[in-house]
Design a protein around this motif. Sequence first.
Motif, PDB file in Angstrom:
ATOM      1  N   UNK A 299       0.828  -1.201   0.000  1.00 27.20           N
ATOM      2  CA  UNK A 299       0.000   0.000   0.000  1.00 27.20           C
ATOM      3  C   UNK A 299       0.863   1.251   0.000  1.00 27.20           C
ATOM      4  N   UNK A 300       1.948   1.240   0.751  1.00 24.32           N
ATOM      5  CA  UNK A 300       2.826   2.406   0.842  1.00 24.32           C
ATOM      6  C   UNK A 300       3.512   2.675  -0.497  1.00 24.32           C
ATOM      7  N   UNK A 301       3.949   1.630  -1.167  1.00 23.20           N
ATOM      8  CA  UNK A 301       4.592   1.807  -2.477  1.00 23.20           C
ATOM      9  C   UNK A 301       3.614   2.367  -3.505  1.00 23.20           C
ATOM     10  N   UNK A 302       2.359   1.909  -3.444  1.00 21.35           N
ATOM     11  CA  UNK A 302       1.340   2.447  -4.349  1.00 21.35           C
ATOM     12  C   UNK A 302       1.102   3.921  -4.077  1.00 21.35           C
ATOM     13  N   UNK A 303       1.138   4.319  -2.795  1.00 22.45           N
ATOM     14  CA  UNK A 303       0.954   5.716  -2.438  1.00 22.45           C
ATOM     15  C   UNK A 303       2.130   6.554  -2.938  1.00 22.45           C
ATOM     16  N   UNK A 304       3.326   5.994  -2.852  1.00 20.30           N
ATOM     17  CA  UNK A 304       4.510   6.695  -3.365  1.00 20.30           C
ATOM     18  C   UNK A 304       4.419   6.913  -4.871  1.00 20.30           C
ATOM     19  N   UNK A 305       3.957   5.898  -5.562  1.00 24.22           N
ATOM     20  CA  UNK A 305       3.835   5.988  -7.017  1.00 24.22           C
ATOM     21  C   UNK A 305       2.788   7.035  -7.413  1.00 24.22           C
ATOM     22  N   UNK A 306       1.725   7.153  -6.619  1.00 26.14           N
ATOM     23  CA  UNK A 306       0.690   8.137  -6.910  1.00 26.14           C
ATOM     24  C   UNK A 306       1.148   9.560  -6.593  1.00 26.14           C
ATOM     25  N   UNK A 307       2.006   9.737  -5.600  1.00 29.02           N
ATOM     26  CA  UNK A 307       2.456  11.059  -5.187  1.00 29.02           C
ATOM     27  C   UNK A 307       3.569  11.603  -6.076  1.00 29.02           C
ATOM     28  N   UNK A 308       4.448  10.736  -6.587  1.00 24.57           N
ATOM     29  CA  UNK A 308       5.632  11.189  -7.327  1.00 24.57           C
ATOM     30  C   UNK A 308       5.679  10.512  -8.702  1.00 24.57           C
ATOM     31  N   UNK A 309       5.664  11.330  -9.759  1.00 28.50           N
ATOM     32  CA  UNK A 309       5.711  10.803 -11.128  1.00 28.50           C
ATOM     33  C   UNK A 309       7.140  10.659 -11.626  1.00 28.50           C
ATOM     34  N   UNK A 310       8.054  11.462 -11.101  1.00 34.66           N
ATOM     35  CA  UNK A 310       9.436  11.430 -11.572  1.00 34.66           C
ATOM     36  C   UNK A 310      10.281  10.413 -10.826  1.00 34.66           C
ATOM     37  N   UNK A 311      11.426  10.076 -11.440  1.00 34.82           N
ATOM     38  CA  UNK A 311      12.387   9.162 -10.828  1.00 34.82           C
ATOM     39  C   UNK A 311      13.774   9.807 -10.896  1.00 34.82           C
ATOM     40  N   UNK A 312      14.571   9.558  -9.882  1.00 33.33           N
ATOM     41  CA  UNK A 312      15.907  10.154  -9.827  1.00 33.33           C
ATOM     42  C   UNK A 312      16.777   9.669 -10.983  1.00 33.33           C
ATOM     43  N   UNK A 313      17.616  10.599 -11.477  1.00 31.00           N
ATOM     44  CA  UNK A 313      18.620  10.252 -12.481  1.00 31.00           C
ATOM     45  C   UNK A 313      19.970  10.111 -11.788  1.00 31.00           C
ATOM     46  N   UNK A 314      20.819   9.295 -12.368  1.00 29.48           N
ATOM     47  CA  UNK A 314      22.128   9.047 -11.756  1.00 29.48           C
ATOM     48  C   UNK A 314      22.969  10.320 -11.673  1.00 29.48           C
ATOM     49  N   UNK A 315      22.873  11.178 -12.684  1.00 31.49           N
ATOM     50  CA  UNK A 315      23.680  12.396 -12.693  1.00 31.49           C
ATOM     51  C   UNK A 315      23.020  13.587 -12.042  1.00 31.49           C
ATOM     52  N   UNK A 316      21.867  13.394 -11.441  1.00 31.29           N
ATOM     53  CA  UNK A 316      21.141  14.510 -10.848  1.00 31.29           C
ATOM     54  C   UNK A 316      19.895  14.821 -11.652  1.00 31.29           C
ATOM     55  N   UNK A 317      18.929  15.424 -10.975  1.00 31.79           N
ATOM     56  CA  UNK A 317      17.667  15.728 -11.636  1.00 31.79           C
ATOM     57  C   UNK A 317      16.751  14.507 -11.666  1.00 31.79           C
ATOM     58  N   UNK A 318      15.666  14.644 -12.412  1.00 32.59           N
ATOM     59  CA  UNK A 318      14.664  13.577 -12.463  1.00 32.59           C
ATOM     60  C   UNK A 318      14.244  13.322 -13.917  1.00 32.59           C
ATOM     61  N   UNK A 319      13.637  12.169 -14.101  1.00 29.34           N
ATOM     62  CA  UNK A 319      13.092  11.799 -15.419  1.00 29.34           C
ATOM     63  C   UNK A 319      11.666  11.316 -15.237  1.00 29.34           C
ATOM     64  N   UNK A 320      10.839  11.642 -16.229  1.00 31.02           N
ATOM     65  CA  UNK A 320       9.432  11.247 -16.200  1.00 31.02           C
ATOM     66  C   UNK A 320       9.169  10.340 -17.403  1.00 31.02           C
ATOM     67  N   UNK A 321       8.611   9.160 -17.145  1.00 30.23           N
ATOM     68  CA  UNK A 321       8.303   8.209 -18.214  1.00 30.23           C
ATOM     69  C   UNK A 321       6.824   8.286 -18.553  1.00 30.23           C
ATOM     70  N   UNK A 322       6.545   8.587 -19.820  1.00 27.23           N
ATOM     71  CA  UNK A 322       5.167   8.639 -20.320  1.00 27.23           C
ATOM     72  C   UNK A 322       4.899   7.338 -21.077  1.00 27.23           C
ATOM     73  N   UNK A 323       4.107   6.457 -20.477  1.00 25.15           N
ATOM     74  CA  UNK A 323       3.878   5.145 -21.079  1.00 25.15           C
ATOM     75  C   UNK A 323       3.030   5.255 -22.356  1.00 25.15           C
TER      76      UNK A 323
END
Length: 207
Positions: A57-81
């Motif tokens: 349940x907690x992981x599902x809540x995390x996925x709903x709250x945050x769309x971006x994912x950390x990048x190795x070099x800094x910043x975030x990336x958003x995947x549009x399926x």
Amino acid sequence: MSVVVASRRAALLVAAAGFFLLTHTHAQAQWWKRAPVDFEECADTAEKAATKAEKTSALADCNAKFAGRRKAGGGYTYYDFLQDRSFDIAGPNPTPEEQKKIDEAYTAYLANQRRSNEAAQATARQQREQQERQAQQLQQVALRTDVERVPVPVERPKVQQTVGQRPKGTPCTKGSFSCEWPRLSESLNDLKKLFSPTPSKPAAKKG
């Protein structure tokens, strides 16, 4: 464009809501001591949940709250399926300006898909027409071949000319066999008449 963007956002919301509803409702509880700043921090806290159900349940809540994912070099990336494509964003969620660019990219993606489909249909249509032309050419060649195989009637041979006879209308050359033969033939017939006496008629019976 507004209709396309609205339908796209609706699809994203439905996907997120569906995934969220599959989890336990206990995810609504505040199980962390400090609000996480991004998905990765939220997921790390979710891993410490007491039970498997609470963790899911907690992981599902995390996925709903945050769309971006950390990048190795800094910043975030958003995947549009919907586009099967990733976009670089500044924070854990796209800003309104970043979301607008993502929506515009999706509109362009749909236009490219439509052009690709039209080009594929045109290519398939050309291939069908070419195959039909080739089939017609083969049929014409087969018909010509069949006509050539039909035997042509042979002209009836002319009756061979009798030796010594001169064709009508042919000029007579003096001293030639064809010219002298008729006269020789008449002379031979006269000689035969001389040496062959004419048979006498039988005497008539007296009454």
